[in-house]
Write a protein that holds these residues in place. Structure first.
Motif, mmCIF file in Angstrom:
data_model
loop_
_atom_site.group_PDB
_atom_site.id
_atom_site.type_symbol
_atom_site.label_atom_id
_atom_site.label_comp_id
_atom_site.label_asym_id
_atom_site.label_seq_id
_atom_site.Cartn_x
_atom_site.Cartn_y
_atom_site.Cartn_z
ATOM 1 N N ASN A 163 0.809 -1.211 0.000
ATOM 2 C CA ASN A 163 0.000 0.000 0.000
ATOM 3 C C ASN A 163 0.844 1.263 0.000
ATOM 4 O O ASN A 163 0.342 2.346 -0.311
ATOM 5 N N ASN A 164 2.124 1.133 0.342
ATOM 6 C CA ASN A 164 3.023 2.290 0.367
ATOM 7 C C ASN A 164 4.353 1.917 -0.274
ATOM 8 O O ASN A 164 5.376 1.778 0.413
ATOM 9 N N GLY A 166 7.903 1.744 -1.734
ATOM 10 C CA GLY A 166 9.080 2.574 -1.503
ATOM 11 C C GLY A 166 9.278 3.002 -0.063
ATOM 12 O O GLY A 166 10.365 3.441 0.312
ATOM 13 N N ARG A 167 8.245 2.896 0.748
ATOM 14 C CA ARG A 167 8.376 3.295 2.155
ATOM 15 C C ARG A 167 9.025 2.174 2.950
ATOM 16 O O ARG A 167 8.602 1.020 2.878
ATOM 17 N N ALA A 168 10.047 2.501 3.709
ATOM 18 C CA ALA A 168 10.715 1.515 4.559
ATOM 19 C C ALA A 168 10.000 1.454 5.903
ATOM 20 O O ALA A 168 9.855 2.464 6.591
ATOM 21 N N TYR A 169 9.539 0.260 6.258
ATOM 22 C CA TYR A 169 8.865 0.034 7.529
ATOM 23 C C TYR A 169 9.814 -0.658 8.497
ATOM 24 O O TYR A 169 10.412 -1.679 8.155
ATOM 25 N N LEU A 211 10.013 -7.527 -2.592
ATOM 26 C CA LEU A 211 10.085 -7.172 -1.176
ATOM 27 C C LEU A 211 11.552 -7.112 -0.790
ATOM 28 O O LEU A 211 12.272 -8.098 -0.924
ATOM 29 N N LYS A 212 11.997 -5.962 -0.329
ATOM 30 C CA LYS A 212 13.414 -5.777 -0.053
ATOM 31 C C LYS A 212 13.669 -5.472 1.415
ATOM 32 O O LYS A 212 12.865 -4.845 2.091
ATOM 33 N N THR A 213 14.832 -5.932 1.875
ATOM 34 C CA THR A 213 15.290 -5.608 3.218
ATOM 35 C C THR A 213 16.011 -4.269 3.183
ATOM 36 O O THR A 213 16.863 -4.031 2.323
ATOM 37 N N VAL A 214 15.656 -3.388 4.100
ATOM 38 C CA VAL A 214 16.361 -2.115 4.257
ATOM 39 C C VAL A 214 17.218 -2.268 5.509
ATOM 40 O O VAL A 214 16.714 -2.245 6.639
ATOM 41 N N TRP A 215 18.492 -2.481 5.306
ATOM 42 C CA TRP A 215 19.375 -2.802 6.420
ATOM 43 C C TRP A 215 19.371 -1.714 7.477
ATOM 44 O O TRP A 215 19.480 -0.524 7.177
ATOM 45 N N LYS A 220 10.634 -3.076 2.773
ATOM 46 C CA LYS A 220 9.816 -2.216 1.928
ATOM 47 C C LYS A 220 9.364 -2.979 0.685
ATOM 48 O O LYS A 220 9.965 -3.993 0.295
ATOM 49 N N PHE A 221 8.305 -2.489 0.085
ATOM 50 C CA PHE A 221 7.795 -2.988 -1.202
ATOM 51 C C PHE A 221 8.394 -2.097 -2.278
ATOM 52 O O PHE A 221 8.158 -0.881 -2.293
ATOM 53 N N ASP A 222 9.187 -2.698 -3.158
ATOM 54 C CA ASP A 222 9.939 -1.922 -4.141
ATOM 55 C C ASP A 222 9.417 -2.142 -5.546
ATOM 56 O O ASP A 222 9.253 -3.292 -5.977
ATOM 57 N N LEU A 223 9.117 -1.081 -6.264
ATOM 58 C CA LEU A 223 8.707 -1.153 -7.667
ATOM 59 C C LEU A 223 9.933 -1.113 -8.553
ATOM 60 O O LEU A 223 10.786 -0.209 -8.402
ATOM 61 N N GLU A 224 10.039 -2.077 -9.454
ATOM 62 C CA GLU A 224 11.201 -2.155 -10.348
ATOM 63 C C GLU A 224 11.035 -1.140 -11.481
ATOM 64 O O GLU A 224 10.033 -1.144 -12.195
ATOM 65 N N GLU A 225 12.028 -0.256 -11.657
ATOM 66 C CA GLU A 225 11.926 0.817 -12.644
ATOM 67 C C GLU A 225 11.926 0.295 -14.081
ATOM 68 O O GLU A 225 11.305 0.880 -14.959
#
Length: 227
Positions: A163-164, A166-169, A211-215, A220-225
């Protein structure tokens, strides 16, 4: 709203039933694990208060059976406070966990918090994004029209992140938003759910997102450019 209260201690069920009725809830009492499943099969409930140590079939086993067919909110109640039991309850799909002795008022507050969260989530219940479709009302996830078998918490975790984009949770924020409490939780719960969620999603091709880990932060949910 109807609540199923499952505990073999009549004093506890009487107190919880009394407080629930004051809040305007209808209640049904179950005294053992099989009794819970029988009553759940023959009626509809909006909440289940489920004792862990019950005769015939323990609360963990009952929770697993209920989760095969229903996403009804479940609050586990136990006399034990070990971390591994609390984590186990959350891992198999419980929404919250309360340790005896407890305040009946606290139980009612937990019920209200869970119901508010559900109402808020269902205000917007569908999401479609680059081949990913999430229906929170039906608890259903599709990737490029393929049905993905996920647990209730895995779907809620994916929903929150997607739902968000690019936002790192942080793990703490995810724990609070999905499980509904702060210090009662454990970041390992988020990590283990994320590991299983990724494994299930990666069985299907989804080049448009990941789905990516933000160390040092969380996920976060990442959209591939390039997609």
């Amino acid at each position: 709203m109807k609540i199923l209260i499952a505990d073999d201690n009549p004093q506890i069920t009487a107190i919880l039933q009394s407080y629930a009725k004051k809040e305007g809830y209808e209640t049904t009492i179950a005294v053992d694990g099989f009794d819970v499943l029988t009553k759940f099969e023959h009626d509809t409930y909006e909440m289940v208060l489920l004792d862990v140590m019950m005769p015939k079939l323990d609360g963990f086993s009952v929770c697993k059976e209920i989760r095969k067919t229903s996403s009804v909110p479940i609050i586990m109640i136990t006399a034990r406070g070990e971390d591994y039991e609390r984590i186990m309850g959350l891992e198999i799909g419980a929404d919250d966990y309360i340790v005896k002795p407890f305040s009946p008022g606290e139980v009612m507050a937990r019920i209200k918090a869970i119901l508010r969260r559900i109402d808020k989530d269902h205000a917007k219940s569908k999401l479609s994004l680059k081949g990913l479709e999430i229906d929170l009302e039906a608890y259903k996830v599709l990737i490029n029209a393929h049905d993905v078998a996920l647990t209730k918490k895995e779907i809620e975790l994916l929903w929150t992140l997607a739902n968000n984009p690019g936002r790192a949770y942080s793990r703490e924020v995810l724990l609070d938003q999905i499980w509904g409490y702060n210090y009662y939780g454990d970041s390992r719960t988020v990590d283990s759910h994320m590991t299983r969620l990724r494994s299930k999603l990666d069985a299907y091709n989804h080049p448009g997102w990941s789905l990516k880990t933000v160390w040092g932060v969380g996920y976060k949910f990442d959209l591939e450019e390039h997609s």
